[in-house]
Structure formats: C-alpha cells, structure tokens
Motif scaffolding. Structure first.
Motif, PDB file in Angstrom:
ATOM      1  N   GLY A  64       0.778  -1.229   0.000  1.00 26.81           N
ATOM      2  CA  GLY A  64       0.000   0.000   0.000  1.00 26.81           C
ATOM      3  C   GLY A  64       0.808   1.276   0.000  1.00 26.81           C
ATOM      4  O   GLY A  64       0.319   2.325   0.415  1.00 26.81           O
ATOM      5  N   ARG A  65       2.048   1.211  -0.479  1.00 23.42           N
ATOM      6  CA  ARG A  65       2.881   2.417  -0.564  1.00 23.42           C
ATOM      7  C   ARG A  65       3.359   2.617  -1.997  1.00 23.42           C
ATOM      8  O   ARG A  65       3.591   1.645  -2.724  1.00 23.42           O
ATOM      9  N   ALA A  66       3.510   3.869  -2.362  1.00 23.82           N
ATOM     10  CA  ALA A  66       4.086   4.230  -3.655  1.00 23.82           C
ATOM     11  C   ALA A  66       4.951   5.464  -3.444  1.00 23.82           C
ATOM     12  O   ALA A  66       4.649   6.301  -2.576  1.00 23.82           O
ATOM     13  N   ALA A  67       6.023   5.569  -4.217  1.00 17.31           N
ATOM     14  CA  ALA A  67       6.917   6.722  -4.116  1.00 17.31           C
ATOM     15  C   ALA A  67       7.329   7.148  -5.517  1.00 17.31           C
ATOM     16  O   ALA A  67       7.773   6.318  -6.318  1.00 17.31           O
ATOM     17  N   SER A 119       0.459   6.699   0.847  1.00 19.99           N
ATOM     18  CA  SER A 119       0.115   5.570   1.713  1.00 19.99           C
ATOM     19  C   SER A 119      -1.339   5.203   1.448  1.00 19.99           C
ATOM     20  O   SER A 119      -2.122   6.032   0.975  1.00 19.99           O
ATOM     21  N   GLY A 120      -1.685   3.968   1.750  1.00 24.30           N
ATOM     22  CA  GLY A 120      -3.017   3.498   1.425  1.00 24.30           C
ATOM     23  C   GLY A 120      -3.231   3.455  -0.074  1.00 24.30           C
ATOM     24  O   GLY A 120      -4.321   3.722  -0.567  1.00 24.30           O
ATOM     25  N   THR A 121      -2.186   3.072  -0.806  1.00 30.13           N
ATOM     26  CA  THR A 121      -2.230   3.064  -2.269  1.00 30.13           C
ATOM     27  C   THR A 121      -2.984   1.843  -2.786  1.00 30.13           C
ATOM     28  O   THR A 121      -2.711   0.720  -2.385  1.00 30.13           O
ATOM     29  N   TRP A 122      -3.910   2.087  -3.685  1.00 33.21           N
ATOM     30  CA  TRP A 122      -4.661   1.020  -4.347  1.00 33.21           C
ATOM     31  C   TRP A 122      -4.182   0.797  -5.762  1.00 33.21           C
ATOM     32  O   TRP A 122      -4.273  -0.306  -6.299  1.00 33.21           O
ATOM     33  N   ALA A 123      -3.694   1.840  -6.432  1.00 31.98           N
ATOM     34  CA  ALA A 123      -3.239   1.712  -7.810  1.00 31.98           C
ATOM     35  C   ALA A 123      -2.281   2.854  -8.129  1.00 31.98           C
ATOM     36  O   ALA A 123      -2.417   3.952  -7.584  1.00 31.98           O
ATOM     37  N   ALA A 124      -1.321   2.563  -9.007  1.00 36.82           N
ATOM     38  CA  ALA A 124      -0.363   3.583  -9.431  1.00 36.82           C
ATOM     39  C   ALA A 124       0.115   3.257 -10.839  1.00 36.82           C
ATOM     40  O   ALA A 124       0.315   2.078 -11.172  1.00 36.82           O
ATOM     41  N   ASN A 125       0.298   4.307 -11.634  1.00 37.46           N
ATOM     42  CA  ASN A 125       0.698   4.113 -13.020  1.00 37.46           C
ATOM     43  C   ASN A 125       1.548   5.290 -13.482  1.00 37.46           C
ATOM     44  O   ASN A 125       1.232   6.442 -13.185  1.00 37.46           O
ATOM     45  N   MET A 126       2.621   4.979 -14.192  1.00 37.31           N
ATOM     46  CA  MET A 126       3.408   6.012 -14.860  1.00 37.31           C
ATOM     47  C   MET A 126       3.568   5.560 -16.306  1.00 37.31           C
ATOM     48  O   MET A 126       4.084   4.472 -16.565  1.00 37.31           O
ATOM     49  N   GLY A 127       3.087   6.366 -17.227  1.00 34.59           N
ATOM     50  CA  GLY A 127       3.172   5.989 -18.630  1.00 34.59           C
ATOM     51  C   GLY A 127       2.627   7.076 -19.517  1.00 34.59           C
ATOM     52  O   GLY A 127       2.516   8.238 -19.114  1.00 34.59           O
ATOM     53  N   PRO A 128       2.265   6.710 -20.746  1.00 35.76           N
ATOM     54  CA  PRO A 128       1.734   7.682 -21.688  1.00 35.76           C
ATOM     55  C   PRO A 128       0.429   8.287 -21.184  1.00 35.76           C
ATOM     56  O   PRO A 128      -0.231   7.669 -20.356  1.00 35.76           O
ATOM     57  N   PRO A 129       0.112   9.458 -21.682  1.00 37.67           N
ATOM     58  CA  PRO A 129       0.784  10.190 -22.743  1.00 37.67           C
ATOM     59  C   PRO A 129       1.879  11.116 -22.207  1.00 37.67           C
ATOM     60  O   PRO A 129       1.817  11.565 -21.063  1.00 37.67           O
ATOM     61  N   ASN A 130       2.851  11.407 -23.078  1.00 41.73           N
ATOM     62  CA  ASN A 130       3.858  12.400 -22.723  1.00 41.73           C
ATOM     63  C   ASN A 130       3.298  13.787 -23.034  1.00 41.73           C
ATOM     64  O   ASN A 130       2.135  13.919 -23.405  1.00 41.73           O
TER      65      ASN A 130
END
Length: 151
Positions: free
Chosen positions: A29-32, A52-63
């Motif tokens: 449940g953590r993202a940084a 904290s309490g992370t359910w989902a995380a994404n790094m990607g397009p679009p730029n």
C-alpha cells in the motif's frame, strides 16, 4: 457530478523536463515518485511524493506532446501545469466495483481514496491512495524512491 481535474498545490515544483522520474510501488500500500528538483531550487535534493493506502499507481503515456489524447484532457487536465486531483474519479469507482466480489468488501474504504495526477515531460503519473506526503531525499531518483518506499 462529472469526473474532473482540479489543480493541487504540492507545495513545491520539480524539474518537469528531466526524464529521470522513478515510480516505485509495493504491495503493502505504498508508492513513491522521485523527481529531480528544479534548477532554480535552493534545495537540490530529489522531490519525493510518498503515498500511503495506495490502491493503484501508473506512470506511462501520454507524454507532453500527446497529452491532449488523455481521457481527462477536456475535463481540466488541459489547464494543469504541475499536479492535480481528480474529483469524482471513474478510476476509483472502477476499483470499488471490482472489489465488490471480495467477501469483506467495504465501500466506505473507497470514499477515503483520492486520485492524484502529476505531469512529466515523458509521461503522466496517476495514483489512487488515501494520503500523500511530499518529502526531499538526497541521491539519484532511483535510490530516493526506494529509500522512501521502505520507510
């Protein structure tokens, strides 16, 4: 009310043109997200967003060149310069619907979530979590993200 993006003041700015951003996510449940400081920032340590309490995380397009194709562009993303929060997030609603199959499902948990969006030159970062803290950490972005993820 319809889904929309509103500006969020993270309390600092980062270098949006440096392609060295690092997003690290754990199943705890953590993202940084670690990004470089702006060249004119007196504190040249990395800016690290810790969720904290992370359910989902994404790094990607679009730029930045294709950002107008993002599904939220006409819903406030077009006017965003740094960071925002998505109100009435369809992503959070989808996560809640998916979780209904869980025997201990509690819809109230999803009411505590926020959908954050941060703009970078080479991509877009989106995180659904309960809370975010903005910190500073020395070193390259890879070690800064890992260090804050472990804390």
């Amino acid at each position: 009310m319809a889904e929309r993006v509103v500006a969020w003041d993270a309390g600092c700015r980062w270098e949006p043109n440096a392609p060295e951003a690092v997003l690290a996510v754990s199943d705890a449940g953590r993202a940084a997200l670690a990004v470089n400081a702006r060249a004119d920032d007196a504190d040249q340590t990395c800016v690290v967003f810790v969720w904290s309490g992370t359910w989902a995380a994404n790094m990607g397009p679009p730029n930045d060149e294709a950002r107008s194709a993002h599904r939220l562009y006409s819903r406030g993303l077009s006017g965003l310069l740094w960071a925002g929060q998505v109100e009435e997030s369809e992503w959070i609603a989808d996560l809640e619907r998916q979780n209904r199959r869980h025997p201990d499902h509690d819809a109230a948990r999803f009411a505590r979530l926020a959908h954050f969006i941060l703009l970078l030159k080479e991509g877009t970062v989106e995180v659904v979590a309960e809370k975010v803290t903005v910190l500073r950490h020395p070193g390259p972005t890879t070690s800064a993200a890992a260090a804050k993820l472990r804390q």
